[in-house]
Write an enzyme that holds these catalytic residues in place. Structure first.
Site, short mmCIF file in Angstrom:
data_model
loop_
_atom_site.label_atom_id
_atom_site.label_comp_id
_atom_site.label_asym_id
_atom_site.label_seq_id
_atom_site.Cartn_x
_atom_site.Cartn_y
_atom_site.Cartn_z
N LYS A 1 -3.08 1.67 -24.98
CA LYS A 1 -3.60 1.66 -26.36
C LYS A 1 -2.41 1.85 -27.30
O LYS A 1 -1.52 1.01 -27.31
CB LYS A 1 -4.67 2.73 -26.51
N ARG B 1 -2.06 -1.97 -18.81
CA ARG B 1 -3.38 -1.35 -18.68
C ARG B 1 -3.32 -0.32 -17.55
O ARG B 1 -3.03 -0.66 -16.41
CB ARG B 1 -4.38 -2.46 -18.34
N GLU C 1 -0.54 4.84 -0.48
CA GLU C 1 -1.33 6.05 -0.75
C GLU C 1 -0.48 7.29 -0.47
O GLU C 1 0.34 7.30 0.45
CB GLU C 1 -2.58 6.06 0.12
N ASP D 1 -7.69 14.66 -23.62
CA ASP D 1 -7.69 13.23 -23.32
C ASP D 1 -7.04 12.54 -24.53
O ASP D 1 -7.67 12.34 -25.56
CB ASP D 1 -9.13 12.76 -23.13
N TYR E 1 0.85 -1.20 0.00
CA TYR E 1 0.00 0.00 0.00
C TYR E 1 0.88 1.24 0.00
O TYR E 1 1.88 1.27 0.72
CB TYR E 1 -0.92 0.03 1.23
N THR F 1 -4.44 6.92 -21.34
CA THR F 1 -4.22 5.53 -20.95
C THR F 1 -2.78 5.19 -21.33
O THR F 1 -2.14 5.91 -22.11
CB THR F 1 -5.15 4.57 -21.70
N1 PLP Z 1 -10.55 8.15 -22.77
C1 PLP Z 1 -10.67 7.74 -24.02
C2 PLP Z 1 -10.59 8.73 -25.14
C3 PLP Z 1 -10.89 6.38 -24.29
O1 PLP Z 1 -11.06 5.96 -25.55
C4 PLP Z 1 -10.97 5.47 -23.21
C5 PLP Z 1 -11.21 4.02 -23.41
O2 PLP Z 1 -11.73 3.52 -24.27
C6 PLP Z 1 -10.83 5.96 -21.92
C7 PLP Z 1 -10.62 7.31 -21.73
C8 PLP Z 1 -10.98 5.07 -20.73
O3 PLP Z 1 -9.91 4.21 -20.56
P1 PLP Z 1 -10.02 2.98 -19.55
O4 PLP Z 1 -10.80 1.94 -20.22
O5 PLP Z 1 -8.60 2.61 -19.28
O6 PLP Z 1 -10.68 3.50 -18.30
#
Ligand code: PLP
Length: 475
Positions: A272, A278, A65, A240, A63, A269
């Protein structure tokens, strides 16, 4: 790959099987499934073996945090090391002021970003009181107070059917509940973001946050222009880049297409196009760094030490020249795939791509996205159905199928392979017929002409065996 790696994995699977054989069997089977299918899901990839190995250790058992050097638990020096190494690589890779590598997923990273922006820009006594609670613990009256104190703050993101993500203000996501939201779409004729319309909407709506980024938009975004619009209305620009982080890391998106110099906060993320474990992470300008570092305990639980270790490896890998070659090939392959599909009569949203993904509109074949997705799967082609802009079939059946090149490019596929992939996809679509039931045309059922699945599957296996996944790993 040495024989010893095969034997290490064999022993690991035997050890797993000694506790629960079904888990070992499923893990072994998953490797075969991934090896034997044409993985075209735009959000998936294959992490390197070192990255995968880093996740299978005792770093999971601690842990931690808090942040590096400021933990709520004793004995965190090794977690401190992996977290700071991961952050150091992420900052260098992206040229960011600050990296926060704790988020467990992309959605968590987005939540950290939203709460960082709110807490940095808005005074809220209720938020201060609830710092340690998770959002799930909030009662309706807490939400009411927060909304009131946050003065019903506004977020403006890309609409789901134009390619945005649920977390960009969709009504069934917390982002749509917490904020007043307004979305921007794409031009009905071109399918492209209409920046003039976006500016006009922003001027009228006056959002606190403008979200740029997407899950299913096959084009690049001009982040310089997005920042200009955000500045004009006093909004924070939040990007994002979950889908295209690999193209930023690999220097395919540079200049105005690179979000880092323009956004106040970037979330992503790692799994991808970036090809890591992940997970998620947030990059911030120094202005937002302290607020971002409150991700845990604001919206996150204890950080995952084993995943941060794997993130450190993936960021380090992405700093190598070979990752830049990979990222460039991802984009080149996507163009070859799009051209291959177009010349075989498949309609593409926006007419093509200049990133890593292609969005097919399968309605010209008389199919729903669901029918096309299932028929392709029957032939061993793994895709996912996706809405197209203003989709008459809604988000469940859809009229589109999204496909991407990051995973197969990792296996070594090049343009000519992707032209063949386009041919296989076109064969399946042209030979799939929707079924009519006594109640009328079905949106889910279909018939794939005899022999097509076997033919496509056989050719796919040849392409896949020319480009093996984890070559040398024998299980
Ligand atoms: N943001 C975008 C643009 C995404 O395409 C995705 C997932 O498909 C996410 C956030 C969320 O990612 P996670 O599945 O790791 O929570």
């Amino acid at each position: 790959m040495t024989a010893s790696v095969s034997s290490i994995y064999s022993q690991i699977l035997d050890t797993i099987a000694s506790v629960e054989p079904r888990v070992a069997d499923a893990t072994r089977q998953e490797l075969s499934d991934q090896r034997e299918s044409l993985k075209l899901i735009a959000s998936e990839n294959y992490a390197s073996l070192p990255t995968l190995m880093a996740m299978g250790t005792w770093m999971s058992d601690k842990y931690a945090e808090g942040t590096v050097g400021h933990r709520f638990y004793a004995g965190c020096r090794n977690i401190d090391t992996v977290e700071s190494v991961a952050a150091e690589h992420a900052e260098a890779l992206f040229g960011a002021d600050h990296a926060y590598v704790q988020p467990h997923s992309g959605i968590d990273a987005n939540l950290v970003a939203y709460w960082a922006i709110l807490s940095h820009r808005v005074e809220s006594p209720t938020l201060a009181r609830l710092q340690a609670a998770t959002v799930n613990d909030l009662s309706e009256s807490d939400w009411e107070a927060l909304r009131h104190e946050f003065n019903a703050q506004k977020v403006m993101g890309m609409s789901l059917d134009a390619g945005g993500h649920l977390t960009h203000g969709f009504r069934h996501n917390i982002s749509g509940k917490m904020f007043q939201q307004h979305s921007y779409g794409t031009n009905p004729d071109t399918g492209l973001i209409d920046y003039d319309a976006l500016r006009a909407t922003a001027k009228e709506f006056r959002p606190l946050i403008i979200v740029a980024g997407y899950s299913a938009y096959p084009r690049r975004v001009n982040f310089a222009l997005m920042r200009e619009i955000a500045d004009e209305v006093g909004a924070t620009l939040f990007v994002d880049m979950a889908h295209f982080a690999g193209l930023v890391a690999g220097k395919v998106f540079t200049g105005e297409e690179n979000p880092i110099p323009y956004a106040h906060i970037v979330a992503s993320t790692t799994h991808k196009s970036l090809r890591g474990p992940r997970g998620g992470f947030v990059l911030a300008t120094s202005e937002y760094a302290d607020a971002v570092d409150k991700g845990c305990p604001m919206v996150l639980g204890g950080p995952l030490g084993h995943v941060m270790a794997a993130k450190a490896l993936a960021f380090a890998e992405a700093r190598t020249p070979s990752f830049q070659t990979y990222a460039a090939q991802v984009a080149t392959n996507a163009k070859a795939l799009a051209e291959g599909l177009s010349k075989r009569g498949v309609r593409l949203v926006t007419g093509g791509t200049d990133n890593h993904l292609v969005l097919m509109d399968v309605s010209s074949f008389g199919l729903t996205g669901r029918q096309a997705e299932s028929a392709l799967l029957d032939a061993g082609v793994v895709t996912n159905r996706n809405s197209v802009p203003r989709d008459p079939n809604g988000a469940w059946y859809t009229s589109g199928v999204r496909i991407g090149t990051p995973a197969l490019t990792t296996r070594g596929f090049t343009e000519s392979d992707f032209d063949e992939v386009a041919d296989l996809i076109a064969q399946v679509l042209a030979n799939t017929t929707p079924t009519t039931t006594p109640k009328g045309p079905s949106k889910a059922k279909y018939v794939l002409a005899d022999g097509v699945a076997d033919r496509v599957h056989a050719r796919a296996q040849e392409l896949l065996s020319d480009n093996p996944l984890y070559p040398g790993l024998e299980l």
